[in-house]
Design a protein around this motif. Structure first.
Motif, PDB file in Angstrom:
ATOM      1  N   ASP A 153       0.825  -1.202   0.000  1.00 37.33           N
ATOM      2  CA  ASP A 153       0.000   0.000   0.000  1.00 37.33           C
ATOM      3  C   ASP A 153       0.864   1.258   0.000  1.00 37.33           C
ATOM      4  O   ASP A 153       0.375   2.343   0.312  1.00 37.33           O
ATOM      5  N   ASP A 154       2.153   1.104  -0.342  1.00 37.06           N
ATOM      6  CA  ASP A 154       3.068   2.250  -0.372  1.00 37.06           C
ATOM      7  C   ASP A 154       2.606   3.270  -1.401  1.00 37.06           C
ATOM      8  O   ASP A 154       1.848   2.987  -2.305  1.00 37.06           O
ATOM      9  N   GLY A 155       3.134   4.460  -1.281  1.00 41.70           N
ATOM     10  CA  GLY A 155       2.900   5.492  -2.273  1.00 41.70           C
ATOM     11  C   GLY A 155       1.541   6.143  -2.155  1.00 41.70           C
ATOM     12  O   GLY A 155       0.861   6.039  -1.133  1.00 41.70           O
ATOM     13  N   GLU A 156       1.179   6.819  -3.219  1.00 46.88           N
ATOM     14  CA  GLU A 156      -0.066   7.565  -3.254  1.00 46.88           C
ATOM     15  C   GLU A 156      -0.862   7.215  -4.498  1.00 46.88           C
ATOM     16  O   GLU A 156      -0.286   6.927  -5.543  1.00 46.88           O
ATOM     17  N   VAL A 157      -2.179   7.250  -4.388  1.00 44.94           N
ATOM     18  CA  VAL A 157      -3.070   7.106  -5.528  1.00 44.94           C
ATOM     19  C   VAL A 157      -3.733   8.464  -5.719  1.00 44.94           C
ATOM     20  O   VAL A 157      -4.394   8.968  -4.813  1.00 44.94           O
ATOM     21  N   ILE A 158      -3.523   9.057  -6.896  1.00 46.83           N
ATOM     22  CA  ILE A 158      -4.023  10.403  -7.155  1.00 46.83           C
ATOM     23  C   ILE A 158      -4.853  10.389  -8.432  1.00 46.83           C
ATOM     24  O   ILE A 158      -4.401   9.898  -9.473  1.00 46.83           O
ATOM     25  N   ALA A 159      -6.042  10.933  -8.380  1.00 47.08           N
ATOM     26  CA  ALA A 159      -6.930  10.993  -9.542  1.00 47.08           C
ATOM     27  C   ALA A 159      -6.405  11.981 -10.574  1.00 47.08           C
ATOM     28  O   ALA A 159      -5.716  12.950 -10.238  1.00 47.08           O
ATOM     29  N   ALA A 160      -6.758  11.729 -11.821  1.00 45.48           N
ATOM     30  CA  ALA A 160      -6.434  12.656 -12.901  1.00 45.48           C
ATOM     31  C   ALA A 160      -7.425  13.814 -12.877  1.00 45.48           C
ATOM     32  O   ALA A 160      -8.625  13.614 -12.695  1.00 45.48           O
ATOM     33  N   ARG A 161      -6.904  15.012 -13.046  1.00 48.54           N
ATOM     34  CA  ARG A 161      -7.741  16.207 -13.147  1.00 48.54           C
ATOM     35  C   ARG A 161      -8.051  16.491 -14.609  1.00 48.54           C
ATOM     36  O   ARG A 161      -9.156  16.881 -14.969  1.00 48.54           O
ATOM     37  N   GLU A 162      -7.048  16.277 -15.477  1.00 49.61           N
ATOM     38  CA  GLU A 162      -7.204  16.560 -16.903  1.00 49.61           C
ATOM     39  C   GLU A 162      -6.269  15.650 -17.690  1.00 49.61           C
ATOM     40  O   GLU A 162      -5.145  15.389 -17.260  1.00 49.61           O
ATOM     41  N   VAL A 163      -6.728  15.177 -18.835  1.00 60.33           N
ATOM     42  CA  VAL A 163      -5.964  14.292 -19.699  1.00 60.33           C
ATOM     43  C   VAL A 163      -5.871  14.951 -21.065  1.00 60.33           C
ATOM     44  O   VAL A 163      -6.903  15.252 -21.673  1.00 60.33           O
ATOM     45  N   ILE A 164      -4.626  15.204 -21.540  1.00 61.85           N
ATOM     46  CA  ILE A 164      -4.453  15.893 -22.820  1.00 61.85           C
ATOM     47  C   ILE A 164      -3.561  15.069 -23.744  1.00 61.85           C
ATOM     48  O   ILE A 164      -2.345  15.047 -23.600  1.00 61.85           O
ATOM     49  N   PRO A 165      -4.183  14.360 -24.725  1.00 58.34           N
ATOM     50  CA  PRO A 165      -3.376  13.643 -25.708  1.00 58.34           C
ATOM     51  C   PRO A 165      -2.703  14.628 -26.661  1.00 58.34           C
ATOM     52  O   PRO A 165      -3.193  15.750 -26.857  1.00 58.34           O
ATOM     53  N   HIS A 166      -1.606  14.230 -27.260  1.00 59.75           N
ATOM     54  CA  HIS A 166      -0.937  15.047 -28.275  1.00 59.75           C
ATOM     55  C   HIS A 166      -1.955  15.384 -29.365  1.00 59.75           C
ATOM     56  O   HIS A 166      -2.709  14.508 -29.792  1.00 59.75           O
ATOM     57  N   PRO A 167      -2.004  16.633 -29.828  1.00 59.27           N
ATOM     58  CA  PRO A 167      -3.007  17.002 -30.835  1.00 59.27           C
ATOM     59  C   PRO A 167      -2.836  16.252 -32.163  1.00 59.27           C
ATOM     60  O   PRO A 167      -3.794  16.140 -32.929  1.00 59.27           O
TER      61      PRO A 167
END
Length: 192
Positions: free
Chosen positions: A42-56
């Motif tokens: 259970d080490d570390g952190e789980v952080i949700a994505a705020r925004e996802v930007i694929p290469h245009p």
């Protein structure tokens, strides 16, 4: 590691709140697992994505520009993970240069869903895009593969006999190793 509903991809922390990964890994419910070297811990952190930007310039057809930035809802705070150094030298890597690819990809050729519990790495050699495009052969399951017509100028190819990245390693880093982890330079992202 990035994930969503049982799906996983690799990634690199390029700022305390930004992950670099492959665009074909995009998913609206994405999160990042940071600082966990063994999936059973259970080490570390789980952080949700705020925004996802694929290469245009990304396209689902042959995956050109297969890069994506994942902006996290919160910054990673622990000291046990370093922000990766990205390559700024367009002459690197050179053909024949030793590189390292990392990930938690498939460890069982018969069961695609068997991801490694530990972060794995393998040394590979950079090859020319021309040699890469000429590559063909049969995989472990007896399926014929060719890269003819699939390699674009924005891609980088690497190989090793019987070794390499696997299904589930997508988005993970391809690096030139330095004397220690802080001297590593990321030159690519696992795509195909």
């Amino acid at each position: 590691m990035l994930g969503s509903d049982g799906f996983g991809c690799g990634g690199s922390l390029i700022a305390r709140d930004v992950v670099l990964t492959a665009a074909h890994c995009r998913n609206v419910t994405m999160y990042a697992v940071l600082g966990r070297h063994d999936l059973n811990d259970d080490d570390g952190e789980v952080i949700a994505a705020r925004e996802v930007i694929p290469h245009p310039g990304y396209s689902d057809y042959i995956f050109p520009n297969d890069f994506m930035l994942v902006f996290l809802a919160d910054a990673y705070t622990a000291d046990n993970v370093n922000v990766v150094k990205l390559n700024s030298d367009p002459s690197l890597p050179t053909v024949g240069q030793s590189l390292t690819v990392m990930g938690r990809g498939d460890t069982d050729v018969d069961l695609v869903s068997t991801l490694s519990e530990d972060l794995l790495s393998v040394d590979v050699i950079a090859i020319s895009n021309e040699d890469c495009e000429a590559s063909e052969g049969y995989d472990e399951l007896g399926e014929y593969w060719t890269y003819a017509g699939m390699i674009t100028t924005d891609m980088l190819c690497a190989e090793a006999d019987g070794k390499g990245s696997c299904h589930g390693d997508s988005g993970g880093p391809l690096v030139i190793k330095g004397d220690d982890g802080s001297a590593d330079v990321q030159v690519g992202v696992v795509s195909l």
